[in-house]
Scaffold this motif. Structure first.
Motif, short mmCIF file in Angstrom:
data_model
loop_
_atom_site.label_atom_id
_atom_site.label_comp_id
_atom_site.label_asym_id
_atom_site.label_seq_id
_atom_site.Cartn_x
_atom_site.Cartn_y
_atom_site.Cartn_z
N THR A 110 44.63 27.24 37.35
CA THR A 110 43.40 28.04 37.25
C THR A 110 42.20 27.14 36.96
O THR A 110 41.08 27.42 37.40
CB THR A 110 43.53 29.14 36.17
N GLY A 116 47.75 32.65 41.69
CA GLY A 116 47.33 34.05 41.80
C GLY A 116 47.73 34.90 40.61
O GLY A 116 46.90 35.64 40.04
N ALA A 117 48.98 34.78 40.20
CA ALA A 117 49.47 35.64 39.12
C ALA A 117 48.85 35.26 37.77
O ALA A 117 48.38 36.13 37.02
CB ALA A 117 50.99 35.55 39.04
N MET A 162 46.11 33.72 37.22
CA MET A 162 44.66 33.99 37.22
C MET A 162 44.40 35.46 36.90
O MET A 162 43.58 35.79 36.04
CB MET A 162 44.10 33.64 38.61
N LEU A 163 45.15 36.37 37.56
CA LEU A 163 44.93 37.80 37.35
C LEU A 163 45.37 38.24 35.96
O LEU A 163 44.67 38.97 35.28
CB LEU A 163 45.70 38.60 38.41
N VAL A 164 46.54 37.77 35.54
CA VAL A 164 47.10 38.26 34.27
C VAL A 164 46.51 37.49 33.08
O VAL A 164 46.30 38.07 32.01
CB VAL A 164 48.65 38.13 34.30
N TYR A 205 49.37 42.98 36.09
CA TYR A 205 48.06 43.36 35.55
C TYR A 205 48.01 44.88 35.30
O TYR A 205 47.64 45.33 34.22
CB TYR A 205 46.96 42.95 36.54
N SER A 252 47.71 46.61 31.75
CA SER A 252 46.34 47.08 31.46
C SER A 252 46.41 48.30 30.54
O SER A 252 47.47 48.90 30.35
CB SER A 252 45.61 47.42 32.76
N VAL A 276 50.11 36.54 43.96
CA VAL A 276 48.95 37.38 43.66
C VAL A 276 49.36 38.86 43.59
O VAL A 276 48.84 39.62 42.77
CB VAL A 276 47.82 37.12 44.69
N GLY A 278 43.55 35.47 33.21
CA GLY A 278 42.10 35.54 33.21
C GLY A 278 41.40 34.19 33.08
O GLY A 278 40.18 34.13 33.00
N GLY A 283 50.97 39.26 40.32
CA GLY A 283 49.91 39.27 39.32
C GLY A 283 49.25 40.64 39.22
O GLY A 283 49.03 41.16 38.12
N LEU A 284 48.97 41.23 40.37
CA LEU A 284 48.35 42.55 40.39
C LEU A 284 49.26 43.60 39.75
O LEU A 284 48.84 44.42 38.93
CB LEU A 284 48.03 42.94 41.85
#
Lengths: 239, 234
Positions: free
Chosen positions: B191, B173-174, B176-178, B83, B87, B76, B180, B79-80
């Motif tokens: 996911t 985690g990764a 899901m964040l990256v 992200y 972004s 995660v 979506g 992922g953040l």
């Protein structure tokens, strides 16, 4: 022409020189034995002769050509070493024999492999996993793996240490045979002065990194010039 | 127990019916994980081998603990990081990789890379220290020395592949964040499991979990066969 000529060769780690050889010659086609106590620098000398390390100072001339820091691959491939504890690859005995030639892009015939296996009493072990061999068998595989390359110089670092008389006999016979039939130059490092006497044309004594004396084997053992050689041959402690 | 039994039945039904949405999710899972694994292996194995073969390399005292830390990176957090990187305001925002499989591959590569490097390095260091000297004495070039050492360390290197694969096929985690979790675009098995659980479709979520496990087993079985076959001559 000499296979090796060394002049002022020193190999030092920080403040300690493990090899300090002022002069040394290895004549083409001879068997030169280097004897001496443990820690005398014999194995390091072999590594320098196999170009596995580069001397801190001095010159090594190999087959008439000075060798620099970057040794051409074709020069390096004319020399090979059999170590006291050879590392065999995790594959069959015959595959270990093929390995060095494969590195050179060559493919030995099955007959060639079989000839070397037979010569070293390994015929029944062709397909055996190399890592399961006894010490004597492993050393014979290492010797066969080196000899199949047809080196102009073969360096042997305690090739029969801790082996039984049968294996010692097989290996010594092969060393003699290769030297006679293929005129391979051989430098043999050994603790065993009797082995040096049995095999070598000339013998040298190394102590503390220095080459104390090199002489024809008979003279080396019967009437050495240096008192340390005389003491070593007698079996006295020399360091 | 009922839920478990229902999950098994659901999983078999999903597979029998070859549900297109499921196949798409499975396909994307394999694509993303496969691509990330291949990239991590291509970069990670030579890097691990190089570090493993140079025990006195400058900065090793800092580099190796850094790699070990990387081996435990929380997905995660990766992922953040990815992200933010991808972004609009991020340095790689112009690539338009956010919420795409490519961005997910990037994130999973970052997770797998330290595992591959660290375990390859350990495997290479685990072989006989005299092997490189022996190989050089037999006339090997530096490249041949490195390749042969890797082959000798194959059991450990295969373990690196297995560990890296396991870490990314199962992480959520990764991706899901990256990614979506966009249906038809970035939805992968993990996911989808989260989504179905949130919706209360536990049986379906479990069924997807079983399919994920089956995929992981098939891949690991293949890796194991490779390991055994290659190591057979030892």
């Amino acid at each position: 022409m000499n296979t090796y000529t060394l002049a002022g060769v020193r190999h030092c780690y920080e403040d300690r020189c493990v090899v300090a050889v002022e002069e040394m010659e290895v004549k083409e086609g001879e068997i030169l034995a280097i004897v001496g106590p443990s820690g005398a620098g014999k194995s390091t000398l072999l590594r320098l002769l196999n170009f596995l390390e580069h001397p801190t100072n001095g010159r090594i001339i190999h087959e008439g050509l000075p060798v620099g820091a970057e040794v051409p691959l074709e020069v390096r491939r004319r020399v090979t070493t059999v170590f006291q504890h050879p590392v065999l690859l995790r594959r069959s005995v015959s595959s270990n024999l093929r390995f060095g030639l494969k590195l050179r892009g060559e493919r030995p015939s099955e007959t060639e492999i079989q000839t070397w296996l037979d010569a070293l009493g390994l015929a029944d072990l062709s397909d055996a996993p190399a890592r399961t061999l006894s010490a004597g068998e492993a050393q014979r595989v290492a010797l066969a793996r080196a000899l199949i390359l047809g080196p102009s110089a073969l360096l042997l670092d305690e090739p029969t240490a801790n082996l039984d008389p049968y294996n010692v006999g097989l290996i010594e016979d092969m060393i003699r045979r290769i030297n006679t039939e293929q005129t391979t130059t051989i430098v043999l490092v050994t603790h065993n002065i009797f082995q040096a006497r049995r095999l070598a044309d000339r013998t040298g004594l190394m102590i503390g990194g220095e080459l104390i004396e090199v002489a024809a084997t008979e003279k080396f053992f019967s009437s050495p010039d240096d008192h340390r050689t005389a003491a070593f041959v007698r079996g006295d402690l020399v360091y | 127990m009922d839920t478990l039994a229902e999950a098994l039945v659901n999983a078999l039904k999903l597979l029998r019916d070859m549900d297109p949405a499921l196949l798409e999710t499975v396909g994307l899972t394999l694509q993303v994980t496969g691509a990330a694994l291949v990239i991590a292996l291509i970069i990670g194995i030579p890097t691990g081998a190089a570090i493993g073969l140079s025990p006195g390399v400058r900065g090793a005292g800092f580099l190796i603990p850094l790699i070990y830390t990387g081996m435990g990176l929380p997905p995660v957090a990766v992922g953040l990081f990815v992200y933010l990187l991808l972004s609009n305001q991020g340095p790689l925002g112009g690539l338009d990789w956010l919420f795409t499989p490519t961005g997910m591959v990037l994130a999973q590569t970052i997770i797998a890379f330290p595992l591959v490097v660290g375990l390859t390095m350990a495997a290479v260091r685990g072989v006989d220290a005299q092997l490189p000297v022996q190989l050089r004495a037999l006339g090997a070039t530096r490249r041949q020395t490195a390749l042969t050492t890797l082959v000798e360390a194959r059991m450990g290197v295969t373990a690196a592949v297995v560990a890296a694969f396991g870490s990314i096929i199962s992480e959520v985690g990764a991706v899901m964040l990256v990614g979506g979790n966009i249906e038809g675009r970035t939805r992968v098995l993990t996911t989808a499991i989260v989504l179905e659980t949130r919706k209360g479709n536990f049986a379906l979520a479990l069924a997807l979990g079983l399919i994920l496990l089956a995929l992981a087993f098939v891949a690991n079985f293949a890796f194991y066969r490779l390991q055994v076959r290659r190591g057979g001559g030892s």
